[in-house]
Design a protein around this motif. Sequence first.
Motif, PDB file in Angstrom:
ATOM      1  N   CYS A 175      17.560  13.584  -2.435  1.00 43.79           N
ATOM      2  CA  CYS A 175      17.167  12.179  -2.328  1.00 43.79           C
ATOM      3  C   CYS A 175      15.944  11.920  -3.201  1.00 43.79           C
ATOM      4  O   CYS A 175      14.908  12.582  -3.029  1.00 43.79           O
ATOM      5  N   PRO A 176      16.041  10.977  -4.138  1.00 42.04           N
ATOM      6  CA  PRO A 176      14.878  10.657  -4.980  1.00 42.04           C
ATOM      7  C   PRO A 176      13.709  10.190  -4.133  1.00 42.04           C
ATOM      8  O   PRO A 176      13.878   9.534  -3.110  1.00 42.04           O
ATOM      9  N   ILE A 177      12.512  10.557  -4.551  1.00 36.52           N
ATOM     10  CA  ILE A 177      11.299  10.122  -3.867  1.00 36.52           C
ATOM     11  C   ILE A 177      10.800   8.881  -4.579  1.00 36.52           C
ATOM     12  O   ILE A 177      10.296   8.949  -5.697  1.00 36.52           O
ATOM     13  N   SER A 178      10.955   7.727  -3.938  1.00 37.13           N
ATOM     14  CA  SER A 178      10.655   6.451  -4.589  1.00 37.13           C
ATOM     15  C   SER A 178       9.186   6.310  -4.935  1.00 37.13           C
ATOM     16  O   SER A 178       8.818   5.629  -5.881  1.00 37.13           O
ATOM     17  N   SER A 179       8.316   6.959  -4.149  1.00 39.94           N
ATOM     18  CA  SER A 179       6.879   6.812  -4.393  1.00 39.94           C
ATOM     19  C   SER A 179       6.363   7.770  -5.462  1.00 39.94           C
ATOM     20  O   SER A 179       5.205   7.694  -5.855  1.00 39.94           O
ATOM     21  N   MET A 180       7.225   8.659  -5.937  1.00 40.08           N
ATOM     22  CA  MET A 180       6.810   9.629  -6.937  1.00 40.08           C
ATOM     23  C   MET A 180       7.393   9.255  -8.288  1.00 40.08           C
ATOM     24  O   MET A 180       8.176   8.313  -8.423  1.00 40.08           O
ATOM     25  N   LYS A 181       6.993   9.989  -9.313  1.00 37.81           N
ATOM     26  CA  LYS A 181       7.488   9.705 -10.651  1.00 37.81           C
ATOM     27  C   LYS A 181       8.973   9.995 -10.741  1.00 37.81           C
ATOM     28  O   LYS A 181       9.533  10.744  -9.947  1.00 37.81           O
ATOM     29  N   SER A 182       9.607   9.414 -11.732  1.00 43.52           N
ATOM     30  CA  SER A 182      11.049   9.537 -11.887  1.00 43.52           C
ATOM     31  C   SER A 182      11.444  11.004 -12.017  1.00 43.52           C
ATOM     32  O   SER A 182      10.806  11.782 -12.722  1.00 43.52           O
ATOM     33  N   GLY A 183      12.520  11.376 -11.347  1.00 44.83           N
ATOM     34  CA  GLY A 183      13.026  12.736 -11.423  1.00 44.83           C
ATOM     35  C   GLY A 183      12.646  13.576 -10.226  1.00 44.83           C
ATOM     36  O   GLY A 183      13.265  14.607  -9.976  1.00 44.83           O
ATOM     37  N   ASP A 184      11.642  13.179  -9.446  1.00 43.61           N
ATOM     38  CA  ASP A 184      11.256  13.942  -8.264  1.00 43.61           C
ATOM     39  C   ASP A 184      12.194  13.619  -7.107  1.00 43.61           C
ATOM     40  O   ASP A 184      12.602  12.469  -6.924  1.00 43.61           O
ATOM     41  N   TYR A 185      12.539  14.620  -6.342  1.00 44.96           N
ATOM     42  CA  TYR A 185      13.466  14.426  -5.228  1.00 44.96           C
ATOM     43  C   TYR A 185      13.122  15.420  -4.124  1.00 44.96           C
ATOM     44  O   TYR A 185      12.344  16.348  -4.314  1.00 44.96           O
ATOM     45  N   GLU A 186      13.692  15.184  -2.958  1.00 49.07           N
ATOM     46  CA  GLU A 186      13.535  16.097  -1.837  1.00 49.07           C
ATOM     47  C   GLU A 186      14.892  16.365  -1.221  1.00 49.07           C
ATOM     48  O   GLU A 186      15.786  15.513  -1.251  1.00 49.07           O
ATOM     49  N   CYS A 187      15.075  17.557  -0.692  1.00 46.77           N
ATOM     50  CA  CYS A 187      16.343  17.959  -0.097  1.00 46.77           C
ATOM     51  C   CYS A 187      16.322  17.618   1.396  1.00 46.77           C
ATOM     52  O   CYS A 187      15.470  18.118   2.136  1.00 46.77           O
ATOM     53  N   LEU A 188      17.238  16.751   1.813  1.00 48.81           N
ATOM     54  CA  LEU A 188      17.261  16.271   3.193  1.00 48.81           C
ATOM     55  C   LEU A 188      18.630  16.502   3.822  1.00 48.81           C
ATOM     56  O   LEU A 188      19.663  16.406   3.151  1.00 48.81           O
ATOM     57  N   ASP A 189      18.610  16.768   5.118  1.00 54.28           N
ATOM     58  CA  ASP A 189      19.835  16.820   5.902  1.00 54.28           C
ATOM     59  C   ASP A 189      20.072  15.418   6.453  1.00 54.28           C
ATOM     60  O   ASP A 189      19.523  15.039   7.487  1.00 54.28           O
ATOM     61  N   THR A 190      20.878  14.631   5.744  1.00 50.40           N
ATOM     62  CA  THR A 190      21.062  13.224   6.113  1.00 50.40           C
ATOM     63  C   THR A 190      21.891  13.051   7.381  1.00 50.40           C
ATOM     64  O   THR A 190      22.084  11.928   7.834  1.00 50.40           O
ATOM     65  N   THR A 191      22.383  14.140   7.957  1.00 47.16           N
ATOM     66  CA  THR A 191      23.084  14.021   9.236  1.00 47.16           C
ATOM     67  C   THR A 191      22.103  13.953  10.403  1.00 47.16           C
ATOM     68  O   THR A 191      22.458  13.527  11.502  1.00 47.16           O
ATOM     69  N   THR A 192      20.846  14.371  10.153  1.00 44.25           N
ATOM     70  CA  THR A 192      19.840  14.361  11.223  1.00 44.25           C
ATOM     71  C   THR A 192      18.519  13.729  10.786  1.00 44.25           C
ATOM     72  O   THR A 192      17.643  13.536  11.630  1.00 44.25           O
ATOM     73  N   GLU A 193      18.355  13.414   9.505  1.00 44.52           N
ATOM     74  CA  GLU A 193      17.089  12.875   9.001  1.00 44.52           C
ATOM     75  C   GLU A 193      16.853  11.472   9.534  1.00 44.52           C
ATOM     76  O   GLU A 193      17.659  10.558   9.300  1.00 44.52           O
ATOM     77  N   LEU A 194      15.738  11.266  10.224  1.00 47.92           N
ATOM     78  CA  LEU A 194      15.479  10.005  10.911  1.00 47.92           C
ATOM     79  C   LEU A 194      15.344   8.830   9.944  1.00 47.92           C
ATOM     80  O   LEU A 194      15.830   7.739  10.220  1.00 47.92           O
ATOM     81  N   GLU A 195      14.685   9.048   8.812  1.00 47.78           N
ATOM     82  CA  GLU A 195      14.408   7.949   7.888  1.00 47.78           C
ATOM     83  C   GLU A 195      15.454   7.830   6.791  1.00 47.78           C
ATOM     84  O   GLU A 195      15.404   6.893   5.985  1.00 47.78           O
ATOM     85  N   SER A 196      16.393   8.747   6.726  1.00 48.67           N
ATOM     86  CA  SER A 196      17.522   8.676   5.783  1.00 48.67           C
ATOM     87  C   SER A 196      18.761   9.159   6.518  1.00 48.67           C
ATOM     88  O   SER A 196      19.348  10.190   6.191  1.00 48.67           O
TER      89      SER A 196
END
Length: 246
Positions: A175-196
Amino acid sequence: MTLITRIAAAVTLLAVVFPLASAHATENKGCTKKEFWSTLNACCLPIGGPPSPPPPPPQGSNCPPSTHYWGRKQGCCVPRNPPPENGPPPQCPKGWTWTSTVRRCEPIPTPPSNPPPTPSKYHGGNNHGNHGQHDNDNGGGDHDHGIGYNGHRQKRSAHWKSRSAPLCPTGLDACPISSMKSGDYECLDTTTELESCGGCSSIGAGQDCTTITGAWNVGCEQGSCKVYTCAGGYIRARDGKSCIPI
């Protein structure tokens, strides 16, 4: 029934009704129909929050996004609606925890990182200098090999970047990190991630469960938001995914 008995019954009735009326008056404290009495803050607060955007919390503090806002006069997070009776603590954003003594979200302490590994004798420091001297003693052959090795590592890095390898381990979404520079992302488990929940909210997919109106505590189960508790003045919808004002 004798006169004395009637008087005793009337006194008993007044003793029961008067405290209830006093308690009701104490709870309202002169609040309008658009306000509710906050016992913790000892003041009337607007139902649903203030009409204009409230100020952001000070640095190092945060508030539960859907249930609280920063009260400048109170110096803490204040609720938008009456808290549920005997309910759990309010839910802070990811990386924050609720501290009841100061009534705000504070950062969860980050465990100290492991110290960096000790450089090997072939990379930097005095050992590297000794190695370089040894290379010079051997006519520089090993020294040239060392340069070649570094160049080979750079090519491998470039080669890895050109490969179409997954950005995250299996089961996690990049998932891209909107508050960071372009190209930065974080790996999230979207089946349990509260904010995604159900997808990366930074690209408009899924849902941010913490923004459900009237929700006090929520969760993300199998990629779908689930409301556990609603604030006062709300009830859970039948599908358990939202709160309905009453």
